[in-house]
Design a protein around this motif. Structure first.
Motif, PDB file in Angstrom:
ATOM      1  N   MET A 180      -6.947   6.651 -12.423  1.00 13.28           N
ATOM      2  CA  MET A 180      -6.282   6.224 -11.175  1.00 13.28           C
ATOM      3  C   MET A 180      -5.023   7.079 -11.041  1.00 13.28           C
ATOM      4  N   PRO A 181      -4.936   7.913  -9.965  1.00 10.31           N
ATOM      5  CA  PRO A 181      -3.711   8.751  -9.822  1.00 10.31           C
ATOM      6  C   PRO A 181      -2.485   7.856  -9.672  1.00 10.31           C
ATOM      7  N   ALA A 196       6.524   6.044  -6.211  1.00  9.14           N
ATOM      8  CA  ALA A 196       7.371   4.920  -6.633  1.00  9.14           C
ATOM      9  C   ALA A 196       7.613   3.994  -5.437  1.00  9.14           C
ATOM     10  N   TYR A 197       7.617   2.701  -5.737  1.00  8.23           N
ATOM     11  CA  TYR A 197       7.954   1.746  -4.684  1.00  8.23           C
ATOM     12  C   TYR A 197       9.402   1.957  -4.257  1.00  8.23           C
ATOM     13  N   GLN A 198       9.657   1.765  -2.971  1.00  8.83           N
ATOM     14  CA  GLN A 198      11.033   1.845  -2.463  1.00  8.83           C
ATOM     15  C   GLN A 198      11.528   0.435  -2.150  1.00  8.83           C
ATOM     16  N   TRP A 253      -4.171   1.939   1.894  1.00  6.43           N
ATOM     17  CA  TRP A 253      -2.855   1.990   1.237  1.00  6.43           C
ATOM     18  C   TRP A 253      -2.845   1.260  -0.085  1.00  6.43           C
ATOM     19  N   ASN A 254      -3.994   0.683  -0.482  1.00  9.26           N
ATOM     20  CA  ASN A 254      -4.096  -0.118  -1.705  1.00  9.26           C
ATOM     21  C   ASN A 254      -2.993  -1.162  -1.773  1.00  9.26           C
ATOM     22  N   HIS A 255      -2.802  -1.857  -0.671  1.00  3.71           N
ATOM     23  CA  HIS A 255      -1.785  -2.903  -0.594  1.00  3.71           C
ATOM     24  C   HIS A 255      -2.368  -4.018   0.256  1.00  3.71           C
ATOM     25  N   HIS A 256      -2.639  -5.153  -0.354  1.00  7.79           N
ATOM     26  CA  HIS A 256      -3.488  -6.176   0.270  1.00  7.79           C
ATOM     27  C   HIS A 256      -2.724  -7.451   0.612  1.00  7.79           C
ATOM     28  N   PRO A 257      -2.984  -7.998   1.785  1.00  6.90           N
ATOM     29  CA  PRO A 257      -2.284  -9.215   2.199  1.00  6.90           C
ATOM     30  C   PRO A 257      -2.849 -10.456   1.519  1.00  6.90           C
ATOM     31  N   LEU A 313       3.000 -11.289   2.828  1.00  7.48           N
ATOM     32  CA  LEU A 313       3.005  -9.993   2.156  1.00  7.48           C
ATOM     33  C   LEU A 313       4.039  -9.981   1.039  1.00  7.48           C
ATOM     34  N   THR A 314       3.652  -9.461  -0.093  1.00  4.76           N
ATOM     35  CA  THR A 314       4.557  -9.241  -1.205  1.00  4.76           C
ATOM     36  C   THR A 314       3.951  -8.147  -2.070  1.00  4.76           C
ATOM     37  N   THR A 315       4.754  -7.604  -2.945  1.00  4.04           N
ATOM     38  CA  THR A 315       4.219  -6.592  -3.860  1.00  4.04           C
ATOM     39  C   THR A 315       4.073  -7.230  -5.226  1.00  4.04           C
ATOM     40  N   HIS A 316       2.835  -7.461  -5.627  1.00  6.87           N
ATOM     41  CA  HIS A 316       2.576  -8.167  -6.895  1.00  6.87           C
ATOM     42  C   HIS A 316       3.185  -7.399  -8.058  1.00  6.87           C
ATOM     43  N   ASP A 317       3.061  -6.067  -7.991  1.00  6.06           N
ATOM     44  CA  ASP A 317       3.503  -5.253  -9.125  1.00  6.06           C
ATOM     45  C   ASP A 317       4.992  -5.415  -9.418  1.00  6.06           C
ATOM     46  N   THR A 318       5.771  -5.768  -8.369  1.00  7.86           N
ATOM     47  CA  THR A 318       7.230  -5.862  -8.566  1.00  7.86           C
ATOM     48  C   THR A 318       7.742  -7.279  -8.355  1.00  7.86           C
TER      49      THR A 318
HETATM   50  C1  LIG Z   1      -4.220  -2.015  -9.502  1.00  7.45           C
HETATM   51  C2  LIG Z   1      -3.920  -2.034  -8.019  1.00  7.45           C
HETATM   52  O1  LIG Z   1      -3.562  -0.744  -7.596  1.00  7.45           O
HETATM   53  C3  LIG Z   1      -2.735  -2.939  -7.741  1.00  7.45           C
HETATM   54  O2  LIG Z   1      -3.034  -4.229  -8.176  1.00  7.45           O
HETATM   55  C4  LIG Z   1      -2.388  -2.985  -6.238  1.00  7.45           C
HETATM   56  C5  LIG Z   1      -3.496  -3.547  -5.397  1.00  7.45           C
HETATM   57  N1  LIG Z   1      -3.039  -4.207  -4.187  1.00  7.45           N
HETATM   58  C6  LIG Z   1      -1.811  -4.760  -4.105  1.00  7.45           C
HETATM   59  N2  LIG Z   1      -1.465  -5.539  -3.062  1.00  7.45           N
HETATM   60  C7  LIG Z   1      -0.266  -6.124  -3.021  1.00  7.45           C
HETATM   61  N3  LIG Z   1       0.061  -6.930  -1.979  1.00  7.45           N
HETATM   62  N4  LIG Z   1       0.626  -5.942  -3.988  1.00  7.45           N
HETATM   63  C8  LIG Z   1       0.395  -5.156  -5.056  1.00  7.45           C
HETATM   64  O3  LIG Z   1       1.250  -5.001  -5.930  1.00  7.45           O
HETATM   65  C9  LIG Z   1      -0.867  -4.502  -5.145  1.00  7.45           C
HETATM   66  N5  LIG Z   1      -1.170  -3.724  -6.154  1.00  7.45           N
END
Ligand SMILES: C[C@H](O)[C@H](O)[C@H]1CNC2=NC(N)=NC(=O)C2=N1
Length: 100
Positions: free
Chosen positions: A1-2, A6-8, A58-62, A75-80
């Motif tokens: 996975m490339p 970085a998140y802003q 955008w690999n960013h899911h609601p 909407l939120t960013t799970h990773d952060t």
């Molecule tokens: C592994 C995958 O790239 C991550 O889980 C992506 C997928 N989609 C996502 N969606 C959202 N809303 N937040 C994330 O942090 C996120 N991360």
């Protein structure tokens, strides 16, 4: 996975236009949410379909739910565990798609 860019962080200036279109900051600033209301179920589902293509691109899911002609989006960013530029970007796109 490339590696992804970085998140802003999100600023008040980023959020102001979204608040003006009905987005709300919830969960102590970790999420933004909005209820979209459409003419009918098919319009609501069509919106979700269009938005889903951008979310996947955008690999960013609601986190969203649909009841008849309304779509409730969070909407939120799970990773952060908070808000990032991707949440702002997807919210802006959803507002555009809702008025298509
Ligand atoms: C592994 C995958 O790239 C991550 O889980 C992506 C997928 N989609 C996502 N969606 C959202 N809303 N937040 C994330 O942090 C996120 N991360």
């Amino acid at each position: 996975m490339p590696d992804r860019p970085a998140y802003q962080p999100v600023t008040e200036a980023d959020l102001a236009p979204l608040l003006a279109t009905g987005w709300m900051v919830i969960e102590g600033g970790r999420c933004i949410a909005k209820v979209f209301t459409f003419a009918n179920f098919v319009e609501a589902f069509g919106f979700m379909t269009r938005a889903a293509l951008w979310a996947e691109k955008w690999n960013h899911h609601p986190d969203w739910s649909n009841v008849y002609k309304t779509v409730t989006v969070t909407l939120t960013t799970h990773d952060t565990h908070g808000l990032t530029d991707l949440d702002v970007k997807l919210a802006q796109k959803m507002d555009q798609l809702a008025f298509d």
